[in-house]
Design a protein around this motif. Structure first.
Motif, mmCIF file in Angstrom:
data_model
loop_
_atom_site.group_PDB
_atom_site.id
_atom_site.type_symbol
_atom_site.label_atom_id
_atom_site.label_comp_id
_atom_site.label_asym_id
_atom_site.label_seq_id
_atom_site.Cartn_x
_atom_site.Cartn_y
_atom_site.Cartn_z
ATOM 1 N N ALA A 44 -5.516 -56.687 -37.150
ATOM 2 C CA ALA A 44 -5.981 -55.912 -38.244
ATOM 3 C C ALA A 44 -4.822 -55.677 -39.233
ATOM 4 O O ALA A 44 -5.227 -55.556 -40.552
ATOM 5 N N GLY A 45 -3.679 -55.802 -38.657
ATOM 6 C CA GLY A 45 -2.518 -55.350 -39.673
ATOM 7 C C GLY A 45 -2.213 -56.626 -40.368
ATOM 8 O O GLY A 45 -1.476 -56.588 -41.521
ATOM 9 N N ILE A 46 -3.076 -57.959 -40.266
ATOM 10 C CA ILE A 46 -2.465 -59.131 -41.034
ATOM 11 C C ILE A 46 -3.206 -59.029 -42.416
ATOM 12 O O ILE A 46 -2.547 -59.461 -43.363
ATOM 13 N N MET A 47 -3.884 -58.074 -42.683
ATOM 14 C CA MET A 47 -4.664 -57.939 -43.997
ATOM 15 C C MET A 47 -3.667 -57.600 -44.991
ATOM 16 O O MET A 47 -3.645 -57.945 -46.287
ATOM 17 N N ARG A 48 -2.671 -56.638 -44.598
ATOM 18 C CA ARG A 48 -1.521 -56.164 -45.505
ATOM 19 C C ARG A 48 -0.856 -57.739 -46.327
ATOM 20 O O ARG A 48 -0.128 -57.418 -47.333
ATOM 21 N N TRP A 49 -0.867 -58.734 -45.524
ATOM 22 C CA TRP A 49 -0.202 -59.772 -46.035
ATOM 23 C C TRP A 49 -1.009 -60.843 -46.732
ATOM 24 O O TRP A 49 -0.377 -62.046 -47.177
ATOM 25 N N LEU A 50 -2.263 -60.570 -47.247
ATOM 26 C CA LEU A 50 -3.033 -61.635 -47.970
ATOM 27 C C LEU A 50 -2.293 -61.835 -49.310
ATOM 28 O O LEU A 50 -2.514 -63.095 -49.728
ATOM 29 N N PRO A 51 -1.711 -60.898 -49.958
ATOM 30 C CA PRO A 51 -1.228 -61.279 -51.360
ATOM 31 C C PRO A 51 -0.119 -62.263 -51.199
ATOM 32 O O PRO A 51 0.036 -63.077 -51.965
ATOM 33 N N ALA A 52 0.646 -62.021 -49.884
ATOM 34 C CA ALA A 52 1.761 -63.111 -49.603
ATOM 35 C C ALA A 52 1.196 -64.439 -49.489
ATOM 36 O O ALA A 52 1.671 -65.363 -49.822
ATOM 37 N N ALA A 53 0.140 -64.428 -48.416
ATOM 38 C CA ALA A 53 -0.375 -65.713 -48.383
ATOM 39 C C ALA A 53 -1.162 -66.286 -49.849
ATOM 40 O O ALA A 53 -0.911 -67.521 -49.896
ATOM 41 N N MET A 98 -5.358 -67.295 -42.826
ATOM 42 C CA MET A 98 -5.596 -67.156 -44.101
ATOM 43 C C MET A 98 -5.407 -68.428 -44.884
ATOM 44 O O MET A 98 -5.771 -68.532 -46.101
ATOM 45 N N THR A 99 -4.551 -69.402 -44.231
ATOM 46 C CA THR A 99 -4.580 -70.671 -44.816
ATOM 47 C C THR A 99 -4.795 -71.776 -43.789
ATOM 48 O O THR A 99 -4.825 -71.305 -42.614
ATOM 49 N N ARG A 100 -4.779 -72.842 -44.046
ATOM 50 C CA ARG A 100 -4.963 -73.971 -43.288
ATOM 51 C C ARG A 100 -3.570 -74.432 -42.739
ATOM 52 O O ARG A 100 -3.532 -75.502 -41.858
ATOM 53 N N LEU A 101 -2.646 -73.922 -43.212
ATOM 54 C CA LEU A 101 -1.186 -74.138 -42.804
ATOM 55 C C LEU A 101 -1.015 -74.158 -41.415
ATOM 56 O O LEU A 101 -1.277 -73.000 -40.886
ATOM 57 N N PRO A 102 -0.401 -74.992 -40.736
ATOM 58 C CA PRO A 102 0.090 -74.781 -39.097
ATOM 59 C C PRO A 102 0.923 -73.519 -38.928
ATOM 60 O O PRO A 102 2.012 -73.558 -39.642
ATOM 61 N N LEU A 103 0.743 -72.694 -38.121
ATOM 62 C CA LEU A 103 1.663 -71.676 -37.665
ATOM 63 C C LEU A 103 1.728 -71.648 -36.211
ATOM 64 O O LEU A 103 0.937 -72.307 -35.415
ATOM 65 N N PRO A 104 2.853 -71.288 -35.621
ATOM 66 C CA PRO A 104 2.978 -71.001 -33.969
ATOM 67 C C PRO A 104 1.918 -69.984 -33.512
ATOM 68 O O PRO A 104 1.408 -69.191 -34.119
ATOM 69 N N VAL A 105 1.373 -70.427 -32.139
ATOM 70 C CA VAL A 105 0.500 -69.899 -31.466
ATOM 71 C C VAL A 105 1.341 -68.393 -30.965
ATOM 72 O O VAL A 105 2.325 -68.585 -30.386
ATOM 73 N N VAL A 106 0.604 -67.344 -31.408
ATOM 74 C CA VAL A 106 1.340 -65.818 -30.792
ATOM 75 C C VAL A 106 0.519 -65.133 -29.952
ATOM 76 O O VAL A 106 -0.882 -65.300 -30.354
ATOM 77 N N ASP A 107 0.756 -64.146 -29.142
ATOM 78 C CA ASP A 107 -0.091 -63.293 -28.692
ATOM 79 C C ASP A 107 -0.091 -62.138 -29.576
ATOM 80 O O ASP A 107 0.810 -61.547 -29.971
ATOM 81 N N ALA A 108 -1.463 -61.621 -29.873
ATOM 82 C CA ALA A 108 -1.669 -60.394 -30.796
ATOM 83 C C ALA A 108 -2.699 -59.543 -30.228
ATOM 84 O O ALA A 108 -3.619 -60.014 -29.758
ATOM 85 N N SER A 109 -2.577 -58.196 -30.407
ATOM 86 C CA SER A 109 -3.310 -57.291 -30.145
ATOM 87 C C SER A 109 -4.328 -57.041 -31.131
ATOM 88 O O SER A 109 -4.197 -57.710 -32.325
ATOM 89 N N ASP A 110 -5.465 -56.484 -31.035
ATOM 90 C CA ASP A 110 -6.630 -56.165 -32.097
ATOM 91 C C ASP A 110 -5.707 -55.193 -33.344
ATOM 92 O O ASP A 110 -6.129 -55.572 -34.416
ATOM 93 N N GLU A 111 -4.848 -54.540 -33.053
ATOM 94 C CA GLU A 111 -3.931 -53.729 -33.923
ATOM 95 C C GLU A 111 -3.137 -54.943 -35.017
ATOM 96 O O GLU A 111 -3.261 -54.705 -36.276
#
Length: 226
Positions: A17-26, A1-14
């Motif tokens: 898909a759920g990160i879309m809800r955080w777009l306004p926060a980004a 969502m941005t170029r800011l560095p974030l920790p690497v985490v394991d994530a499923s397809d679900e």
């Protein structure tokens, strides 16, 4: 969502898909960075402040949305042919003349409008512009068919109408102090209509281009209103 560095985490397809809800926060994070850059540059000159804000805007998003705008501009020129040609243009990593013109005009428009907004209103309003614009992808994901299987289509299963209502409810009291930002509603619906009638659906490029254009529409509304 941005170029800011974030920790690497394991994530499923679900999860993905759920990160879309955080777009306004980004978008709020992007807005804070843009407003901060405008404040720093504004100590020298208002045009310098506008330029610093624009550079920060492009840098924190990695020009990802501008790339989408260029691809959509090129694809719209091929949309009158057939679906295969349209898909091929969207998948082509190269940029054509339509894309170059669209990106150039977009950057110039944002620079001039940032100057107008900084000259006439408070810096805090800039924080809200990217956040309001990023409600758009949630709406387009739920209302438009996917153009093809890809990044954009993966978000569909993680987006719900209640998430849109929640973000609208959270931002509405703040937007009430800058009513011009409500122009985002019409701009979001208009871009969705254009995508459906011109291209036939939504893709990752459509999301990126839409974010860019809604941001510019909001800046224009702010510049006119004040």
């Amino acid at each position: 969502m941005t170029r800011l560095p974030l920790p690497v985490v394991d994530a499923s397809d679900e999860d993905f898909a759920g990160i879309m809800r955080w777009l306004p926060a980004a978008g709020l994070v992007v807005g804070v960075v843009v407003a901060g850059a405008a404040w720093v540059g504004g100590h020298s000159d208002i045009w310098v402040g506008a330029l610093c804000a624009l550079v920060a805007w492009v840098a924190i998003t990695g020009a990802l949305h501008l790339d989408g705008l260029g691809d959509i501009a090129d694809a719209s020129g091929a949309a009158h042919k057939d679906r295969d040609t349209l898909s091929a243009v969207l998948a082509d990593p190269h940029i054509g003349s339509f894309g170059v013109v669209a990106i150039t005009v977009q950057l110039l428009a944002k620079l001039v409008l940032l100057h107008a907004v900084l000259d006439r209103t408070s810096l805090w309003v800039l924080v809200l512009v990217p956040a309001v614009a990023r409600i758009g992808p949630l709406v387009w994901t739920l209302t438009l068919p996917p153009l093809h299987e890809g990044l954009g289509s993966r978000f569909r299963h993680g987006t719900k109408w209640w998430q849109i209502a929640l973000w609208a409810g959270l931002l509405a009291p703040i937007v009430s102090f800058a009513p011009a930002l409500s122009a985002g509603i019409g701009a979001i619906l208009l871009w969705g209509w254009w995508l459906r009638t011109r291209l036939g659906g939504i893709s990752g490029d459509g999301h990126g281009a839409g974010i860019e254009l809604i941001e510019t529409a909001l800046l224009c509304a702010l510049a006119i209103s004040v």
